[in-house]
Design a protein around this motif. Structure first.
Motif, short mmCIF file in Angstrom:
data_model
loop_
_atom_site.label_atom_id
_atom_site.label_comp_id
_atom_site.label_asym_id
_atom_site.label_seq_id
_atom_site.Cartn_x
_atom_site.Cartn_y
_atom_site.Cartn_z
N GLY B 20 48.77 40.70 99.57
CA GLY B 20 48.14 40.32 98.31
C GLY B 20 49.09 40.33 97.13
O GLY B 20 48.82 39.72 96.10
N TRP B 23 49.84 36.97 96.01
CA TRP B 23 48.68 36.07 95.85
C TRP B 23 48.82 35.22 94.58
O TRP B 23 49.12 35.76 93.52
CB TRP B 23 47.40 36.91 95.80
N PHE B 30 43.07 39.89 94.02
CA PHE B 30 43.10 40.04 95.47
C PHE B 30 42.65 41.43 95.88
O PHE B 30 41.84 41.60 96.78
CB PHE B 30 44.53 39.79 95.98
N ILE B 64 46.86 34.06 105.74
CA ILE B 64 47.50 34.22 104.43
C ILE B 64 49.00 33.97 104.56
O ILE B 64 49.60 33.27 103.74
CB ILE B 64 47.22 35.61 103.84
#
Lengths: 253, 85
Positions: B20, B23, B30, B64
């Motif tokens: 994250g 992000w 996040f 991700i």
């Protein structure tokens, strides 16, 4: 089994909007996110894949720059590099550090460590020089295979597919050699958290240009750094006739 | 929850938190979303359901990673190879 050297540069992250300092001497780097040059990530990935295929025996990553350069070395170690070498160049010297200096450092380390293959990114996304691989090959008098999009290892040589204008070129070269990585060579892996933790145990050797007998005194002077020109605002025209007359005015038709 | 599952859930949370940090809309957003997603299932006791959720979390982590890679690749392609096509 080959010993591989990769060059990694710490640059301002690709996603960050670059701002020029008000006094126009450079760009703002304080408090800005930095990361490994994306093309160098591709070079590291290729070296790690060579090791996974049992072609490379040891991978050494080198970074020249201030103390924070060790962060990108850590990332490289987390991706699978065995050892890092940090050549500390900071302050005024780093501002005017150029590919020539870096390639002299790389060449020296390559000789000291008995390297068979140097892989570097084709260029850094900050200065876009695209010179380090070529100069390193020149200084060492080794063959060079730049803009590689595929590397295959033969018995005593390597076959490299190169990206050239309008197509691909396949060349065969003896080892030792210098290769520079293009964008399509591979897809770099992400340095996962457990691997970053494990990488903390891997060694980073610290050197100075002086110890390597490389002169990093400036060869250039930065005169002025400016923003690129901003795009002019568009204009909405009421009808076709006005559009045509406007275009004629500007000499487009 | 068995001990081994507990460790795996914590590791998954840490891995996702680490991801994250890059992000695009910021780490804070996040982290709050991630925290919410985990807290929502905190009362789950069925080991099989937990297993499913761990697998789903690992799948999300991979997605991700792929997203970041693609974003970087596309940005570079646009910047340096614009006149290719």
């Amino acid at each position: 089994m080959a010993r591989v050297l990769v060059g990694v540069k710490r640059v301002v992250d690709y996603a960050v909007k670059i701002r020029v300092k008000p006094d126009k001497t450079g760009i703002v780097t304080d408090g800005v996110k930095h990361s490994m040059n994306p093309f160098d990530e591709i070079a590291v990935e290729e070296a790690v894949r060579l090791k996974e295929k049992k072609i490379a025996s040891e991978i050494i990553a080198v970074s020249c720059g201030p103390v924070q350069s060790q962060e990108v070395l850590r990332t490289a170690l987390a991706m699978g590099v065995d050892k890092g070498i940090h050549v500390e160049v900071s302050g005024k010297d780093y501002e005017t550090l150029q590919p020539l200096h870096v390639s002299k450092i790389l060449a020296k380390i390559a000789q000291n460590e008995k390297i068979d293959l140097i892989i570097v990114g084709k260029q850094a996304i900050d200065d876009d020089c695209n010179q380090t691989a070529q100069m390193t090959a020149g200084l060492l008098n080794w063959p060079q295979a730049t803009f590689a999009s595929k590397i295959e290892k033969g018995d005593k040589d390597i076959t490299v597919t190169r990206e050239i204008d309008g197509g691909l070129e396949v060349i065969k070269s003896k080892l030792p050699a210098v290769v520079s990585a293009d964008l399509r060579l591979n897809e770099p892996r992400y340095a996962t958290l457990p691997n970053i933790m494990k990488a903390k145990k891997k060694p980073i050797q610290k050197l100075t240009p002086k110890e390597l007998e490389v002169d990093v005194s400036p060869r250039i002077k930065i005169v002025n750094v400016e923003d690129p020109p901003t795009r002019q605002a568009g204009q909405i025209v009421p009808d076709v006739d006005t559009l045509i007359s406007k275009l004629k005015e500007k000499g487009h038709c | 929850m068995s001990l081994s599952q507990k460790i795996r859930v914590i590791n998954l949370y840490k891995t996702l938190l680490h991801l994250g940090k890059d992000w695009p809309q910021g780490y804070d957003l996040f982290r709050t979303r991630l925290h919410k997603a985990f807290i929502k299932n905190r009362n789950e006791t069925d080991p099989q359901r937990i297993e499913q959720m761990i697998n789903h979390g690992q799948f999300v982590a991979k997605e991700i990673e792929a997203l970041y890679m693609l974003k970087k690749y596309r940005t570079l392609k646009r910047r340096y190879y614009n006149n290719d096509n």
